[in-house]
Motif scaffolding. Structure first.
Motif, PDB file in Angstrom:
ATOM      1  N   ASP A  21     -28.024   6.163  29.567  1.00  0.00           N
ATOM      2  CA  ASP A  21     -27.742   6.932  30.691  1.00  0.00           C
ATOM      3  C   ASP A  21     -27.057   8.637  30.187  1.00  0.00           C
ATOM      4  OD1 ASP A  21     -28.334   5.169  32.556  1.00  0.00           O
ATOM      5  OD2 ASP A  21     -26.287   4.447  32.578  1.00  0.00           O
ATOM      6  N   HIS A  22     -27.822   9.428  30.909  1.00  0.00           N
ATOM      7  CA  HIS A  22     -27.337  10.858  30.643  1.00  0.00           C
ATOM      8  C   HIS A  22     -27.757  11.422  29.087  1.00  0.00           C
ATOM      9  CE1 HIS A  22     -24.946  10.260  34.164  1.00  0.00           C
ATOM     10  NE2 HIS A  22     -24.452   9.324  33.604  1.00  0.00           N
ATOM     11  N   ASP A  23     -28.526  10.746  28.340  1.00  0.00           N
ATOM     12  CA  ASP A  23     -29.143  11.144  27.081  1.00  0.00           C
ATOM     13  C   ASP A  23     -30.707  10.688  27.010  1.00  0.00           C
ATOM     14  OD1 ASP A  23     -29.767  12.102  24.489  1.00  0.00           O
ATOM     15  OD2 ASP A  23     -27.999  11.114  23.595  1.00  0.00           O
ATOM     16  N   ARG A  24     -31.623  11.622  27.626  1.00  0.00           N
ATOM     17  CA  ARG A  24     -32.836  11.437  27.672  1.00  0.00           C
ATOM     18  C   ARG A  24     -33.335  10.991  26.337  1.00  0.00           C
ATOM     19  NH1 ARG A  24     -36.276  15.922  30.233  1.00  0.00           N
ATOM     20  NH2 ARG A  24     -34.581  17.032  29.096  1.00  0.00           N
ATOM     21  N   ARG A  25     -32.799  11.595  25.157  1.00  0.00           N
ATOM     22  CA  ARG A  25     -33.546  11.488  23.752  1.00  0.00           C
ATOM     23  C   ARG A  25     -32.956   9.836  23.051  1.00  0.00           C
ATOM     24  NH1 ARG A  25     -31.199  15.609  20.546  1.00  0.00           N
ATOM     25  NH2 ARG A  25     -29.292  15.390  21.918  1.00  0.00           N
ATOM     26  N   ALA A  26     -31.815   9.510  23.586  1.00  0.00           N
ATOM     27  CA  ALA A  26     -31.299   8.362  22.995  1.00  0.00           C
ATOM     28  C   ALA A  26     -31.807   7.059  23.562  1.00  0.00           C
ATOM     29  CB  ALA A  26     -29.790   8.339  22.979  1.00  0.00           C
ATOM     30  N   THR A  27     -31.782   5.891  22.750  1.00  0.00           N
ATOM     31  CA  THR A  27     -32.078   4.509  23.313  1.00  0.00           C
ATOM     32  C   THR A  27     -31.290   3.578  22.627  1.00  0.00           C
ATOM     33  OG1 THR A  27     -33.804   4.017  21.778  1.00  0.00           O
ATOM     34  CG2 THR A  27     -34.636   5.210  23.766  1.00  0.00           C
ATOM     35  N   THR A  28     -30.831   2.695  23.383  1.00  0.00           N
ATOM     36  CA  THR A  28     -30.117   1.440  22.776  1.00  0.00           C
ATOM     37  C   THR A  28     -31.119   0.279  22.572  1.00  0.00           C
ATOM     38  OG1 THR A  28     -28.185   2.052  23.935  1.00  0.00           O
ATOM     39  CG2 THR A  28     -28.370  -0.274  23.269  1.00  0.00           C
ATOM     40  N   VAL A  29     -31.045  -0.478  21.455  1.00  0.00           N
ATOM     41  CA  VAL A  29     -31.610  -1.694  21.146  1.00  0.00           C
ATOM     42  C   VAL A  29     -30.907  -2.592  21.227  1.00  0.00           C
ATOM     43  CG1 VAL A  29     -33.572  -0.295  19.901  1.00  0.00           C
ATOM     44  CG2 VAL A  29     -31.762  -1.313  18.710  1.00  0.00           C
ATOM     45  N   ARG A  30     -31.386  -3.744  21.891  1.00  0.00           N
ATOM     46  CA  ARG A  30     -30.668  -4.979  22.008  1.00  0.00           C
ATOM     47  C   ARG A  30     -31.519  -6.205  21.875  1.00  0.00           C
ATOM     48  NH1 ARG A  30     -29.570  -3.841  27.583  1.00  0.00           N
ATOM     49  NH2 ARG A  30     -30.859  -5.232  28.669  1.00  0.00           N
ATOM     50  N   LEU A  31     -31.134  -7.333  21.554  1.00  0.00           N
ATOM     51  CA  LEU A  31     -31.900  -8.689  21.426  1.00  0.00           C
ATOM     52  C   LEU A  31     -32.340  -8.981  22.826  1.00  0.00           C
ATOM     53  CD1 LEU A  31     -30.076 -10.725  18.507  1.00  0.00           C
ATOM     54  CD2 LEU A  31     -32.205  -9.802  18.267  1.00  0.00           C
ATOM     55  N   THR A  32     -33.475  -9.702  22.870  1.00  0.00           N
ATOM     56  CA  THR A  32     -33.824 -10.392  23.993  1.00  0.00           C
ATOM     57  C   THR A  32     -33.132 -11.696  24.052  1.00  0.00           C
ATOM     58  OG1 THR A  32     -35.801 -11.224  23.141  1.00  0.00           O
ATOM     59  CG2 THR A  32     -36.097  -8.896  24.395  1.00  0.00           C
ATOM     60  N   ASN A  33     -33.337 -12.328  25.075  1.00  0.00           N
ATOM     61  CA  ASN A  33     -32.818 -13.751  25.081  1.00  0.00           C
ATOM     62  C   ASN A  33     -33.651 -14.820  24.131  1.00  0.00           C
ATOM     63  OD1 ASN A  33     -30.909 -13.306  27.022  1.00  0.00           O
ATOM     64  ND2 ASN A  33     -32.331 -14.100  28.774  1.00  0.00           N
ATOM     65  N   ALA A  34     -34.998 -14.348  24.030  1.00  0.00           N
ATOM     66  CA  ALA A  34     -35.698 -15.073  22.956  1.00  0.00           C
ATOM     67  C   ALA A  34     -35.249 -14.527  21.621  1.00  0.00           C
ATOM     68  CB  ALA A  34     -37.327 -14.852  23.312  1.00  0.00           C
ATOM     69  N   GLY A  35     -35.066 -13.372  21.476  1.00  0.00           N
ATOM     70  CA  GLY A  35     -34.646 -12.760  20.141  1.00  0.00           C
ATOM     71  C   GLY A  35     -33.175 -13.447  19.574  1.00  0.00           C
ATOM     72  N   ARG A  36     -32.194 -13.602  20.785  1.00  0.00           N
ATOM     73  CA  ARG A  36     -30.902 -14.220  20.392  1.00  0.00           C
ATOM     74  C   ARG A  36     -31.153 -15.712  19.954  1.00  0.00           C
ATOM     75  NH1 ARG A  36     -26.901 -11.287  21.156  1.00  0.00           N
ATOM     76  NH2 ARG A  36     -25.323 -12.909  21.022  1.00  0.00           N
ATOM     77  N   GLU A  37     -32.006 -16.524  20.599  1.00  0.00           N
ATOM     78  CA  GLU A  37     -32.326 -17.844  20.199  1.00  0.00           C
ATOM     79  C   GLU A  37     -32.784 -18.037  18.938  1.00  0.00           C
ATOM     80  OE1 GLU A  37     -34.501 -19.819  23.242  1.00  0.00           O
ATOM     81  OE2 GLU A  37     -33.200 -19.265  24.918  1.00  0.00           O
ATOM     82  N   GLN A  38     -34.014 -17.021  18.648  1.00  0.00           N
ATOM     83  CA  GLN A  38     -34.694 -16.996  17.300  1.00  0.00           C
ATOM     84  C   GLN A  38     -33.567 -16.739  16.459  1.00  0.00           C
ATOM     85  OE1 GLN A  38     -37.712 -14.291  17.080  1.00  0.00           O
ATOM     86  NE2 GLN A  38     -38.357 -14.765  15.012  1.00  0.00           N
ATOM     87  N   PHE A  39     -32.399 -15.629  16.316  1.00  0.00           N
ATOM     88  CA  PHE A  39     -31.767 -15.269  15.513  1.00  0.00           C
ATOM     89  C   PHE A  39     -30.604 -16.404  15.300  1.00  0.00           C
ATOM     90  CE2 PHE A  39     -27.665 -13.807  13.864  1.00  0.00           C
ATOM     91  CZ  PHE A  39     -28.172 -13.368  12.512  1.00  0.00           C
ATOM     92  N   ALA A  40     -30.397 -17.472  16.491  1.00  0.00           N
ATOM     93  CA  ALA A  40     -29.284 -18.317  15.993  1.00  0.00           C
ATOM     94  C   ALA A  40     -29.916 -19.362  15.134  1.00  0.00           C
ATOM     95  CB  ALA A  40     -29.056 -18.760  17.676  1.00  0.00           C
ATOM     96  N   ALA A  41     -31.285 -19.683  15.296  1.00  0.00           N
ATOM     97  CA  ALA A  41     -31.841 -20.586  14.568  1.00  0.00           C
ATOM     98  C   ALA A  41     -31.842 -20.109  13.112  1.00  0.00           C
ATOM     99  CB  ALA A  41     -33.286 -20.904  15.068  1.00  0.00           C
ATOM    100  N   MET A  42     -32.298 -18.946  12.980  1.00  0.00           N
ATOM    101  CA  MET A  42     -32.463 -18.406  11.372  1.00  0.00           C
ATOM    102  C   MET A  42     -30.882 -18.385  10.872  1.00  0.00           C
ATOM    103  SD  MET A  42     -34.953 -15.292  11.548  1.00  0.00           S
ATOM    104  CE  MET A  42     -34.284 -14.330  12.983  1.00  0.00           C
ATOM    105  N   ALA A  43     -29.792 -17.875  11.610  1.00  0.00           N
ATOM    106  CA  ALA A  43     -28.559 -17.789  11.215  1.00  0.00           C
ATOM    107  C   ALA A  43     -27.927 -19.137  10.554  1.00  0.00           C
ATOM    108  CB  ALA A  43     -27.784 -17.304  12.059  1.00  0.00           C
ATOM    109  N   ALA A  44     -28.447 -20.282  11.341  1.00  0.00           N
ATOM    110  CA  ALA A  44     -27.724 -21.710  11.304  1.00  0.00           C
ATOM    111  C   ALA A  44     -28.538 -22.161   9.732  1.00  0.00           C
ATOM    112  CB  ALA A  44     -28.176 -22.408  12.375  1.00  0.00           C
TER     113      ALA A  44
END
Length: 164
Positions: free
Chosen positions: A104-127
């Motif tokens: 918000d309020h910064d057209r040049r910037a983006t935030t990246v975050r894990l999707t639900n599938a990404g969170r599940e995939q990472f949890a398996a890798m982390a274990a």
């Protein structure tokens, strides 16, 4: 310190040539051990998950930051350039593991975050990652781990103070 007795090296021995050589050998041993562990992790991630250590690191940083990170923040957390992170993030977005969200309020910037599938995939890798590390470092006693951790934190703190 096979050829230098620990008793020869004290807290105030920065000018001591023997202590300097001992510190150099310590650094080389740390580096060698780190390279061996990292090589095995890279191979394990490739074989078990068809992924790379840099992808794992990006996902780990974003797993800890549930609301996501700006690209500059992600680069800072990983201590790499924005250019290094951008290609990895692009591929993870294509794979459906990450999502880009405009800031918000910064057209040049983006935030990246894990999707639900990404969170599940990472949890398996982390274990699995934890299991691999436990296997590689399993011969080290808990008391030794605490002592080594304290020493490594002391090294990091000393270097951070110099950088400040």
């Amino acid at each position: 310190m096979s050829d230098i007795q620990a008793s020869q090296i004290g807290d105030d021995d920065h000018g001591n040539p023997a202590a300097s050589k001992a510190r150099l050998r310590l650094w080389l041993k740390l580096l060698k051990a780190t390279k061996h562990v990292e090589a095995e992790l890279r191979e394990n991630l490739r074989m078990a998950f068809d992924t790379t250590l840099p992808r794992f690191d990006v996902m780990a940083a974003l797993y800890r930051a549930e609301s996501g990170l700006k690209m500059s923040e992600l680069s800072s957390v990983l201590r790499v350039s924005n250019g290094n992170v951008t290609g990895i993030v692009d591929r993870l977005v294509e794979d459906g593991v990450l999502v880009r969200v405009p800031v918000d309020h910064d057209r040049r910037a983006t935030t990246v975050r894990l999707t639900n599938a990404g969170r599940e995939q990472f949890a398996a890798m982390a274990a699995r990652h934890e299991t691999w590390i436990d296997g590689m470092l399993g011969g080290i006693e808990t008391s030794e781990i605490r002592a080594m951790t304290d020493q490594l934190e002391r090294i990091a703190s000393t270097i951070a103070k110099r950088e400040a």
